[in-house]
Design an enzyme around this catalytic site. Structure first.
Site, PDB file in Angstrom:
ATOM      1  N   ASP A  10      31.208  47.340  33.786  1.00 20.17           N
ATOM      2  CA  ASP A  10      31.174  47.200  35.252  1.00 20.17           C
ATOM      3  C   ASP A  10      30.324  48.303  35.891  1.00 20.17           C
ATOM      4  O   ASP A  10      29.956  48.199  37.056  1.00 20.17           O
ATOM      5  CB  ASP A  10      32.607  47.279  35.821  1.00 20.17           C
ATOM      6  CG  ASP A  10      33.172  45.909  36.179  1.00 20.17           C
ATOM      7  OD1 ASP A  10      32.372  44.965  36.334  1.00 20.17           O
ATOM      8  OD2 ASP A  10      34.407  45.786  36.302  1.00 20.17           O
ATOM      9  N   GLN A  26      39.947  44.040  35.729  1.00 13.28           N
ATOM     10  CA  GLN A  26      39.722  43.280  36.957  1.00 13.28           C
ATOM     11  C   GLN A  26      40.382  43.991  38.142  1.00 13.28           C
ATOM     12  O   GLN A  26      41.570  44.299  38.105  1.00 13.28           O
ATOM     13  CB  GLN A  26      40.292  41.853  36.796  1.00 13.28           C
ATOM     14  CG  GLN A  26      40.016  40.942  37.964  1.00 13.28           C
ATOM     15  CD  GLN A  26      38.522  40.654  38.168  1.00 13.28           C
ATOM     16  OE1 GLN A  26      37.796  40.398  37.220  1.00 13.28           O
ATOM     17  NE2 GLN A  26      38.063  40.725  39.400  1.00 13.28           N
ATOM     18  N   LYS A  61      34.665  34.618  33.805  1.00 12.13           N
ATOM     19  CA  LYS A  61      33.978  35.609  32.961  1.00 12.13           C
ATOM     20  C   LYS A  61      34.171  35.249  31.486  1.00 12.13           C
ATOM     21  O   LYS A  61      33.225  35.267  30.698  1.00 12.13           O
ATOM     22  CB  LYS A  61      34.526  37.019  33.246  1.00 12.13           C
ATOM     23  CG  LYS A  61      34.037  37.569  34.576  1.00 12.13           C
ATOM     24  CD  LYS A  61      34.778  38.823  35.010  1.00 12.13           C
ATOM     25  CE  LYS A  61      34.338  39.209  36.416  1.00 12.13           C
ATOM     26  NZ  LYS A  61      35.089  40.327  36.989  1.00 12.13           N
TER      27      LYS A  61
END
Ligand code: NAD
Length: 298
Positions: free
Chosen positions: A120, A97, A53
């Site tokens: 997200d 994460q 990422k």
């Protein structure tokens, strides 16, 4: 033979467009989109995801800020950082994460992120906005699947779609996006009776389960589009391989279009994360401009 939906190629096109828009934002408004990624613990898969990422974010000209915590870090410490990042005008996207070590609450962490920076798309406010058809930050994997479906269909209206799996991060938001695109949507899961028959009637099957090769050739209507979200580590002939939830070898000759694993949905997920970060930065910059405010501090 099915049309292979090449996620590497498609994601490269999306990232090229993101990079172009980042350049414009920098030149016209002096804004550098910034993504903060928080990693707790040393799970090897999570480390790879976070590294990828950060690498992609930097490649498109964004600022990538990484925060690493030991596995035994406290909820308070994590929440404190998130609240600081929420307040920081130079940070546009915040991502924690997952999964987190078991002593930490994922729900609490997600709820702590400012909904407007929740790239997200997991915050309950974004989930609710998506479900009620309001503007939202949409979870990256389903968003990537929708871009892939646009490669096959000009219009999804009236298509019958089956989503296999009902997780908060893939199955449910996927179903919402398909519904928004006017598909007739069925969600099947571990308690569904007669999954094979339900899938066999579908124009589109999206598999998001986490069981290698679960979706067999006799689950698929000839010519249907098959989107394989699954990423499963298997050992074949003594070697580690990544396999999807779909029995690709036997489904591919029957399907009209299909995504491979690896090289399908996976690369689209990161591309959509950066699309979301860009979206936040652009919207904030537009807001500042409308209100005559300087963006230097962003
Ligand atoms: P999850 O474990 O949270 O959910 C799995 C879902 O599958 C559950 O809703 C469960 O009811 C359903 N299920 C389990 N067994 C089933 C069965 N036999 N038949 C039908 N349904 C069944 O998983 P998740 O987070 O949604 O992830 C699913 C898969 O997608 C995993 O392999 C994961 O690694 C992968 N994934 C890939 C990406 C990507 O970027 N490509 C992103 C997220 C997840």
């Amino acid at each position: 033979m099915a049309h292979i939906l090449d996620g590497k190629l498609l994601s490269a096109q999306v990232l090229e467009e993101v990079a172009r828009e980042v350049e414009i934002l920098k030149a016209e408004r002096g804004v550098v989109p910034a993504l903060a990624v928080i990693l707790v613990g040393d799970d090897p898969a999570s480390q790879v995801y976070v590294r990828n990422k950060a690498k992609r974010a930097t490649e498109v000209g964004m600022l990538s800020i990484e925060y690493r915590f030991d596995a035994d870090t406290s909820q308070e410490k994590l929440n404190k950082l998130i609240l600081e990042l929420n307040r920081d005008p130079t940070v546009h996207g915040i991502l924690v994460q997952l999964p987190l070590p078991s002593h930490l609450s994922e729900d609490e962490v997600i709820a702590a992120i400012a909904p407007g920076k929740d790239v997200d798309g997991f915050h309950p406010q974004n989930v609710g906005a998506l479900a009620s058809g309001q503007p939202a930050l949409v979870p990256c994997t389903p968003q990537g699947c929708m871009i892939m479906l646009q490669e096959v269909y000009e219009d999804l209206r009236g298509k019958s779609a089956v989503v296999v799996g009902r997780s908060n991060i893939v199955g449910k938001p996927m179903a919402m996006l398909l519904l928004q695109a006017n598909c007739t949507v069925t969600i099947v899961h571990s308690h569904t009776v007669g999954i094979e028959e339900i899938c066999r009637r579908a124009d589109i099957v999206v598999a998001a389960v986490g069981r290698a090769g679960l979706v067999k050739s006799d689950w698929i209507k000839p010519g249907a589009t098959v989107i394989d979200v699954g990423i499963n580590e298997v050992y074949e002939e003594g070697r580690r391989k990544l396999r999807g939830d779909v029995d690709f070898q036997n489904v591919e000759p029957i399907a009209g279009a299909i995504t491979p694993v690896p090289g399908g949905v996976g690369p689209m997920t990161i591309a959509c994360l950066l699309l979301n970060t860009l979206k936040v930065a652009k919207e904030k910059s537009a807001f500042m401009k409308r209100n005559g405010l300087a963006t230097e501090a962003m």
